[in-house]
Design a protein around this motif. Sequence first.
Motif, mmCIF file in Angstrom:
data_model
loop_
_atom_site.group_PDB
_atom_site.id
_atom_site.type_symbol
_atom_site.label_atom_id
_atom_site.label_comp_id
_atom_site.label_asym_id
_atom_site.label_seq_id
_atom_site.Cartn_x
_atom_site.Cartn_y
_atom_site.Cartn_z
ATOM 1 N N GLY A 1 23.340 23.716 -7.101
ATOM 2 C CA GLY A 1 24.640 24.173 -7.581
ATOM 3 C C GLY A 1 25.353 23.066 -8.325
ATOM 4 N N PHE A 2 25.200 21.853 -7.828
ATOM 5 C CA PHE A 2 25.874 20.728 -8.468
ATOM 6 C C PHE A 2 25.343 20.500 -9.887
ATOM 7 C CE2 PHE A 2 26.573 16.222 -9.319
ATOM 8 C CZ PHE A 2 27.932 16.152 -9.076
ATOM 9 N N VAL A 3 23.999 20.620 -10.026
ATOM 10 C CA VAL A 3 23.404 20.456 -11.361
ATOM 11 C C VAL A 3 23.925 21.538 -12.297
ATOM 12 C CG1 VAL A 3 21.250 20.518 -12.659
ATOM 13 C CG2 VAL A 3 21.348 19.337 -10.458
ATOM 14 N N PHE A 4 23.954 22.799 -11.775
ATOM 15 C CA PHE A 4 24.463 23.904 -12.587
ATOM 16 C C PHE A 4 25.918 23.649 -12.978
ATOM 17 C CE2 PHE A 4 20.960 26.826 -11.559
ATOM 18 C CZ PHE A 4 20.850 27.413 -12.799
ATOM 19 N N ALA A 5 26.689 23.179 -12.007
ATOM 20 C CA ALA A 5 28.103 22.931 -12.249
ATOM 21 C C ALA A 5 28.267 21.906 -13.372
ATOM 22 C CB ALA A 5 28.774 22.449 -10.972
ATOM 23 N N LEU A 6 27.443 20.859 -13.315
ATOM 24 C CA LEU A 6 27.514 19.811 -14.330
ATOM 25 C C LEU A 6 27.196 20.390 -15.705
ATOM 26 C CD1 LEU A 6 28.115 16.806 -13.962
ATOM 27 C CD2 LEU A 6 25.680 16.372 -14.304
ATOM 28 N N LEU A 7 26.172 21.274 -15.721
ATOM 29 C CA LEU A 7 25.744 21.901 -16.972
ATOM 30 C C LEU A 7 26.885 22.745 -17.550
ATOM 31 C CD1 LEU A 7 22.884 21.647 -18.133
ATOM 32 C CD2 LEU A 7 22.522 24.018 -17.477
ATOM 33 N N ILE A 8 27.481 23.585 -16.691
ATOM 34 C CA ILE A 8 28.595 24.434 -17.128
ATOM 35 C C ILE A 8 29.735 23.555 -17.636
ATOM 36 C CG2 ILE A 8 30.398 25.999 -16.330
ATOM 37 C CD1 ILE A 8 28.418 27.213 -14.421
ATOM 38 N N TYR A 9 30.004 22.498 -16.888
ATOM 39 C CA TYR A 9 31.105 21.604 -17.242
ATOM 40 C C TYR A 9 30.903 21.015 -18.631
ATOM 41 C CZ TYR A 9 34.885 18.397 -16.149
ATOM 42 O OH TYR A 9 36.073 17.743 -16.145
ATOM 43 N N ILE A 10 29.700 20.479 -18.857
ATOM 44 C CA ILE A 10 29.454 19.788 -20.132
ATOM 45 C C ILE A 10 29.411 20.792 -21.282
ATOM 46 C CG2 ILE A 10 27.759 18.461 -21.424
ATOM 47 C CD1 ILE A 10 27.049 17.103 -18.749
ATOM 48 N N VAL A 11 28.579 21.839 -21.137
ATOM 49 C CA VAL A 11 28.443 22.812 -22.230
ATOM 50 C C VAL A 11 29.790 23.472 -22.506
ATOM 51 C CG1 VAL A 11 27.363 24.968 -22.921
ATOM 52 C CG2 VAL A 11 26.017 23.228 -21.756
ATOM 53 N N GLY A 12 30.489 23.846 -21.434
ATOM 54 C CA GLY A 12 31.771 24.528 -21.586
ATOM 55 C C GLY A 12 32.774 23.673 -22.336
ATOM 56 N N HIS A 13 32.863 22.407 -21.963
ATOM 57 C CA HIS A 13 33.861 21.563 -22.606
ATOM 58 C C HIS A 13 33.473 21.203 -24.036
ATOM 59 C CE1 HIS A 13 36.896 21.149 -19.595
ATOM 60 N NE2 HIS A 13 35.996 20.912 -18.664
ATOM 61 N N VAL A 14 32.173 21.063 -24.285
ATOM 62 C CA VAL A 14 31.753 20.791 -25.668
ATOM 63 C C VAL A 14 32.107 21.985 -26.551
ATOM 64 C CG1 VAL A 14 29.755 20.511 -27.162
ATOM 65 C CG2 VAL A 14 29.953 19.133 -25.106
ATOM 66 N N PHE A 15 31.819 23.197 -26.042
ATOM 67 C CA PHE A 15 32.147 24.410 -26.793
ATOM 68 C C PHE A 15 33.651 24.486 -27.044
ATOM 69 C CE2 PHE A 15 33.807 28.754 -26.293
ATOM 70 C CZ PHE A 15 33.272 29.340 -27.419
ATOM 71 N N ASN A 16 34.414 24.243 -26.004
ATOM 72 C CA ASN A 16 35.868 24.340 -26.136
ATOM 73 C C ASN A 16 36.395 23.297 -27.119
ATOM 74 O OD1 ASN A 16 38.440 25.236 -25.650
ATOM 75 N ND2 ASN A 16 38.740 23.941 -23.865
ATOM 76 N N LEU A 17 35.844 22.104 -27.050
ATOM 77 C CA LEU A 17 36.271 21.040 -27.972
ATOM 78 C C LEU A 17 35.979 21.442 -29.412
ATOM 79 C CD1 LEU A 17 37.328 18.188 -28.468
ATOM 80 C CD2 LEU A 17 35.022 17.333 -28.097
ATOM 81 N N ALA A 18 34.772 21.983 -29.634
ATOM 82 C CA ALA A 18 34.392 22.355 -31.000
ATOM 83 C C ALA A 18 35.288 23.466 -31.526
ATOM 84 C CB ALA A 18 32.929 22.790 -31.028
ATOM 85 N N MET A 19 35.492 24.514 -30.719
ATOM 86 C CA MET A 19 36.321 25.632 -31.185
ATOM 87 C C MET A 19 37.767 25.187 -31.383
ATOM 88 S SD MET A 19 34.462 28.160 -31.787
ATOM 89 C CE MET A 19 35.670 29.433 -32.118
ATOM 90 N N SER A 20 38.257 24.327 -30.481
ATOM 91 C CA SER A 20 39.641 23.874 -30.608
ATOM 92 C C SER A 20 39.820 23.025 -31.852
ATOM 93 C CB SER A 20 40.048 23.067 -29.376
ATOM 94 O OG SER A 20 39.937 23.849 -28.232
ATOM 95 N N LEU A 21 38.819 22.190 -32.142
ATOM 96 C CA LEU A 21 38.894 21.365 -33.354
ATOM 97 C C LEU A 21 38.948 22.245 -34.587
ATOM 98 C CD1 LEU A 21 36.431 18.385 -32.815
ATOM 99 C CD2 LEU A 21 38.867 18.267 -33.236
ATOM 100 N N LEU A 22 38.079 23.272 -34.615
ATOM 101 C CA LEU A 22 38.057 24.174 -35.766
ATOM 102 C C LEU A 22 39.409 24.859 -35.923
ATOM 103 C CD1 LEU A 22 36.506 25.694 -37.979
ATOM 104 C CD2 LEU A 22 35.901 27.378 -36.267
ATOM 105 N N SER A 23 39.936 25.403 -34.810
ATOM 106 C CA SER A 23 41.211 26.110 -34.871
ATOM 107 C C SER A 23 42.330 25.171 -35.307
ATOM 108 C CB SER A 23 41.568 26.695 -33.511
ATOM 109 O OG SER A 23 40.692 27.733 -33.201
ATOM 110 N N ALA A 24 42.349 23.969 -34.727
ATOM 111 C CA ALA A 24 43.431 23.044 -35.057
ATOM 112 C C ALA A 24 43.358 22.657 -36.532
ATOM 113 C CB ALA A 24 43.345 21.802 -34.178
ATOM 114 N N TYR A 25 42.149 22.376 -37.024
ATOM 115 C CA TYR A 25 41.977 22.006 -38.434
ATOM 116 C C TYR A 25 42.477 23.134 -39.338
ATOM 117 C CZ TYR A 25 39.304 21.685 -42.796
ATOM 118 O OH TYR A 25 38.921 21.691 -44.102
#
Lengths: 623, 156
Positions: free
Chosen positions: A556-580
């Motif tokens: 579960g911890f490995v999965f959590a880490l995966l969700i955490y990283i992928v989720g935040h990378v996705f959010n960062l990318a979409m937020s950057l696009l929207s902000a730009y």
Amino acid sequence: MIVGMKKGSLIIMKADRDAVLKALQQAGEWMTISEEAADAPQGESSAAEKPENALAFLSGFAKKPSLFSSKPEVTSEALLAAGEEEKKTAAETERVMAAISNIDAELSALRNENETLTPWLDMDKPIEDVVDTRHVRVLSGFAPEEALPDIEAALGDTGALSAYGGSKDGVALLLYLYRLPDGEMKAKLSALSEAGFNEGQLPKISGKPKARYDENKAAIDRLLKQKEDLEATAKALSDKAGDVALLSEQVRAETERSRVTGVETAQTLLLKGWVREDRTARIEAAVSGVTEVYDLRFADPAEDEVPPTVTQNPHFLSQFETITDMFSLPKIGTLDPAPVAGIWYWIIFGMMMGDVGYGACMFVIFFLFKKIKKPTGEFGKLINVLFYSSITTIIFGVLFGSYFGETWHPIMFAPLDNPMGFLIFTMVIGVLHIFSGMGIKATELIRDGKILDAIFDVFSWMILITGLPMLLLPELRTAGIIMSVLGAAIILLTAGRDKPTIVGKITGGLLGLYDISSYLSDILSYSRILALSLATGVIGMVMNLLARMVAVGPIGFVFALLIYIVGHVFNLAMSLLSAYVHDSRLQYIEFFGKFYEGGGKPFKPLALRPKHFNVNDQKSSHS
Amino acid sequence: MNTGIVLALVGAALSAILGGIGSAYGVQAAGVAAAGVCSEKPDLFGKVLVLQALPGTQGIYGFLIAVLILVQTGVISGSPADLTVMQGLSYLIAGLPIAFVGCGSGIYQGKTAAASILMTAKDPDSSAKGITMTALVETYAILALLASILILFGIR
């Protein structure tokens, strides 16, 4: 700041044309004024296409360039003239390319022929021997295997058949028919075709099919071997792909020089061009470096001439010029909006992202990108804009207390806890943003001596817009009423002043006051800052929640880490696009709409603009 | 689980569903155009990708409201609040602006994005204009998102 331009006229000997143009191209400060219509062919030159094709061919054999490599560096000297070594490599590459494409064509012809031969391989006689005789007519063709008995029945005792191998069309057949009178023959043929026989041609070769097939096969193997050798050569050549890339740059630079036109006499050439007024000495130095026989003068642009626009700002602000330039370049004689627009873009970007964690990620990512890839030009500026905006992102992140979507000790307020407060905050930012745009307009009007216009069209609105929200606060109410009435009265009385008739003046005033709706919608538009900031924060929060939900046990911890990283990378990318996108939109529509005209011509000097290299004249040679 | 919670869940589901449908359609419409452009001009991939991603935000907004409703009603933390029918209905209503406007604006933004991608194909320098035109459509999704948020935070 918009830089002043000088118009240069340069007279040189025709014999020196090439040398002078090379020197000017190296200096990159001279924009030739073409004598002909400006719409001479632009874009990719056809001459550069050949080395480009060769380069694309070689890149198929080369190792993939590492993700962390930047463009190789060359000196500007190397880009000026086509070198022998480069030409040789390119010629060799083109030879290999042509040979491989010939082999491919031959291979496909041979393979096609073998495909037609396949059904007839069992036929143990030369194809040219299969001919009609006086008494027998021979038909070749195909039929489905299950139709064979029907065909035999249709033939009856008037003929015979031999069947060979199968193909996708069915079994290959040869029918031997005794000659019959025409009418009966027709009936026979239609009976046969009803039974399932499709007439088809024999392969157009001579000799036995099998022999021909084996011959082709041997040829195919031989060609494949040749191709392999050629591909090995290409692979070896791909180490020198840099030469071909260099040739492509050289040819392109040469094409650009050849497009320079001027007025000619028998011996001399007159060139006219735009030069930045602070860089005329560089032109002088470039020309005097290659010839002594020349005449160079600089003059101010005439009344009816519109020089191209060059802006110069401190490094930090100049990076934000790319946002303004994408909208439109400022026109000569107006104020350059980039300094004000840049600072606002920087601040609003930070508000839209508003997260310490994401700001830190942006800082690291774009810092590394700059260091490793060394982006140049407009793209490089954009990367710098994002890099600098990481600072405001962190600042607003601290103010909003947002760390990777988690709320922790906000200094101002957390957007999720106090959306109304944030909404009012964005409106205040919007009013200030719009006011600074109106301020630029007022400055321009006052500079042109139109002080009354500035009061009637700009300050009146500022008073009205400041006064209206004050009506809502009890302690400022009286001041609010006075300001609103004053502002509205000025607009009502002056907005129609250009109209010739009294009725026109009155309706003009009323219509002018109606503009309040457009100001309101502009200010409301800044609520997108709240929406984007919330979107960034909440999606980040959801990722944290999801990660926490699955974080049970080691798996579960490995999965959590995966969700955490992928989720935040996705959010960062979409937020950057929207902000730009939305920060740009606030600049273009709400801010520029208040004062900016644009319409400047870009300054495109004769210069080296390599696609595959970065120019670096500091180093003595390319490594 | 009482009727109030169920109504609130309907609101959360609607905003995620309709926002998602709008974005899916929009990104698809833009994607078709982007793929066509890339088949002829692969080097424009970066520019058209930005345009293709633009209609994707409505789905995010819908999802955002869905999560906010789930957080506010305590469903996500496993202890649903004891909502009255009226409160549940209010949560449902809070989801409606972004649900409907997200769906509509996602679809129309996709069409604008597709047109802007084709414009970029003809003149790569005009992609910023295309981005601005496409972003204008999103304004209404953002206003709907705000309306949803304000309703949501106004529920007592």
